[in-house]
Scaffold this motif. Structure first.
Motif, PDB file in Angstrom:
ATOM      1  N   GLN A  28       0.850  -1.188   0.000  1.00  0.00           N
ATOM      2  CA  GLN A  28       0.000   0.000   0.000  1.00  0.00           C
ATOM      3  C   GLN A  28       0.887   1.240   0.000  1.00  0.00           C
ATOM      4  OE1 GLN A  28      -2.088   0.870   3.641  1.00  0.00           O
ATOM      5  NE2 GLN A  28      -0.588  -0.217   4.878  1.00  0.00           N
ATOM      6  N   ARG A  29       0.422   2.284  -0.682  1.00  0.00           N
ATOM      7  CA  ARG A  29       1.133   3.568  -0.651  1.00  0.00           C
ATOM      8  C   ARG A  29       0.472   4.416   0.428  1.00  0.00           C
ATOM      9  NH1 ARG A  29       4.000   6.373  -5.550  1.00  0.00           N
ATOM     10  NH2 ARG A  29       5.226   7.813  -4.310  1.00  0.00           N
ATOM     11  N   THR A  69      -6.252  -2.809   3.107  1.00  0.00           N
ATOM     12  CA  THR A  69      -6.176  -3.243   1.705  1.00  0.00           C
ATOM     13  C   THR A  69      -7.452  -3.881   1.173  1.00  0.00           C
ATOM     14  OG1 THR A  69      -5.375  -5.492   2.137  1.00  0.00           O
ATOM     15  CG2 THR A  69      -3.709  -3.715   2.042  1.00  0.00           C
ATOM     16  N   GLY A  70      -8.363  -4.297   2.042  1.00  0.00           N
ATOM     17  CA  GLY A  70      -9.562  -5.004   1.625  1.00  0.00           C
ATOM     18  C   GLY A  70      -9.368  -6.495   1.425  1.00  0.00           C
ATOM     19  N   ILE A  71      -8.174  -7.002   1.684  1.00  0.00           N
ATOM     20  CA  ILE A  71      -7.861  -8.409   1.451  1.00  0.00           C
ATOM     21  C   ILE A  71      -7.917  -9.199   2.762  1.00  0.00           C
ATOM     22  CG2 ILE A  71      -6.078 -10.025   0.629  1.00  0.00           C
ATOM     23  CD1 ILE A  71      -7.428  -8.343  -1.596  1.00  0.00           C
ATOM     24  N   ARG A  98      -8.796  -2.443  -2.158  1.00  0.00           N
ATOM     25  CA  ARG A  98      -9.365  -1.113  -1.996  1.00  0.00           C
ATOM     26  C   ARG A  98      -8.428  -0.279  -1.139  1.00  0.00           C
ATOM     27  NH1 ARG A  98     -10.519  -0.868   3.111  1.00  0.00           N
ATOM     28  NH2 ARG A  98     -11.381  -2.626   4.220  1.00  0.00           N
ATOM     29  N   VAL A  99      -8.475   1.025  -1.336  1.00  0.00           N
ATOM     30  CA  VAL A  99      -7.701   1.929  -0.495  1.00  0.00           C
ATOM     31  C   VAL A  99      -8.482   2.176   0.794  1.00  0.00           C
ATOM     32  CG1 VAL A  99      -6.493   3.020  -2.422  1.00  0.00           C
ATOM     33  CG2 VAL A  99      -8.633   4.004  -1.579  1.00  0.00           C
ATOM     34  N   GLU A 104      -5.771   5.237   5.184  1.00  0.00           N
ATOM     35  CA  GLU A 104      -4.318   5.179   5.398  1.00  0.00           C
ATOM     36  C   GLU A 104      -3.533   4.976   4.112  1.00  0.00           C
ATOM     37  OE1 GLU A 104      -3.015   2.696   8.673  1.00  0.00           O
ATOM     38  OE2 GLU A 104      -5.021   2.778   9.544  1.00  0.00           O
ATOM     39  N   SER A 105      -4.223   4.836   2.954  1.00  0.00           N
ATOM     40  CA  SER A 105      -3.502   4.542   1.720  1.00  0.00           C
ATOM     41  C   SER A 105      -4.064   5.305   0.520  1.00  0.00           C
ATOM     42  CB  SER A 105      -3.536   3.038   1.427  1.00  0.00           C
ATOM     43  OG  SER A 105      -4.871   2.590   1.281  1.00  0.00           O
ATOM     44  N   HIS A 106      -3.141   5.713  -0.385  1.00  0.00           N
ATOM     45  CA  HIS A 106      -3.505   6.324  -1.670  1.00  0.00           C
ATOM     46  C   HIS A 106      -3.724   5.248  -2.724  1.00  0.00           C
ATOM     47  CE1 HIS A 106      -2.528  10.406  -0.503  1.00  0.00           C
ATOM     48  NE2 HIS A 106      -1.317  10.059  -0.166  1.00  0.00           N
TER      49      HIS A 106
END
Length: 155
Positions: A36-37, A69-71, A114-115, A118-120
């Motif tokens: 994740q970015r 992350t959605g994972i 998915r973002v 906390e992530s772009h």
């Protein structure tokens, strides 16, 4: 809450907090790793975060990966333990946290990328594709340890 990472920086603020955390190397069937970015420092990173009271380390890794992350994942092992006192995270609220992270190994079970707040960006990368990504040195160390297949000494 924005943060700044300091690694081997003589001008780093002194740590005032030590929080157990999990990071996770999630590897899919094609051998790609999930990254994740981050919104707080703009760098690519493994999913992970601070452990909550009442949860296990594996539970922390599972929760953080899903949130960021959605994972959904299954923890399958440990990449290593990372407790470098020369790596601190300074937050805007005045907390300066010394690194204390156990990096887990996991495989995806399902979910949808998915973002989060906390992530772009969230994406899968081949190991070679991670070489050119901007990331904090200690995150890169975890990926290097995973790629080498050797369990590192406690750090």
């Amino acid at each position: 809450m924005p943060r700044r990472d300091y690694v081997d920086d003589p001008n780093a603020p002194k740590a005032n907090s030590l929080v157990p955390a999990a990071s996770v190397v999630v590897v899919d069937e094609a051998g790609r790793v999930l990254l994740q970015r981050r919104t707080d420092n703009g760098m690519w990173a493994l999913p992970g975060g601070a452990m909550d009271i009442g949860e296990s380390l594996a539970g922390c890794g599972i929760r953080e990966t899903r949130e960021e992350t959605g994972i959904d994942i299954e923890v399958t092992g440990i990449v290593g333990t990372y407790t470098d006192p020369r790596h601190v995270f300074a937050y805007d609220d005045g907390e300066v946290r010394q690194e204390f992270s156990v990096c887990l190994l996991a495989r995806p079970l399902g979910g949808t990328l998915r973002v989060s707040d906390e992530s772009h960006e969230v994406a899968w990368f081949t190991p070679a594709e991670t070489d050119g990504l901007p990331m904090v040195a200690n995150v890169r160390k975890r990926l290097t340890d995973w790629r080498s297949g050797a369990v590192p000494a406690v750090r």
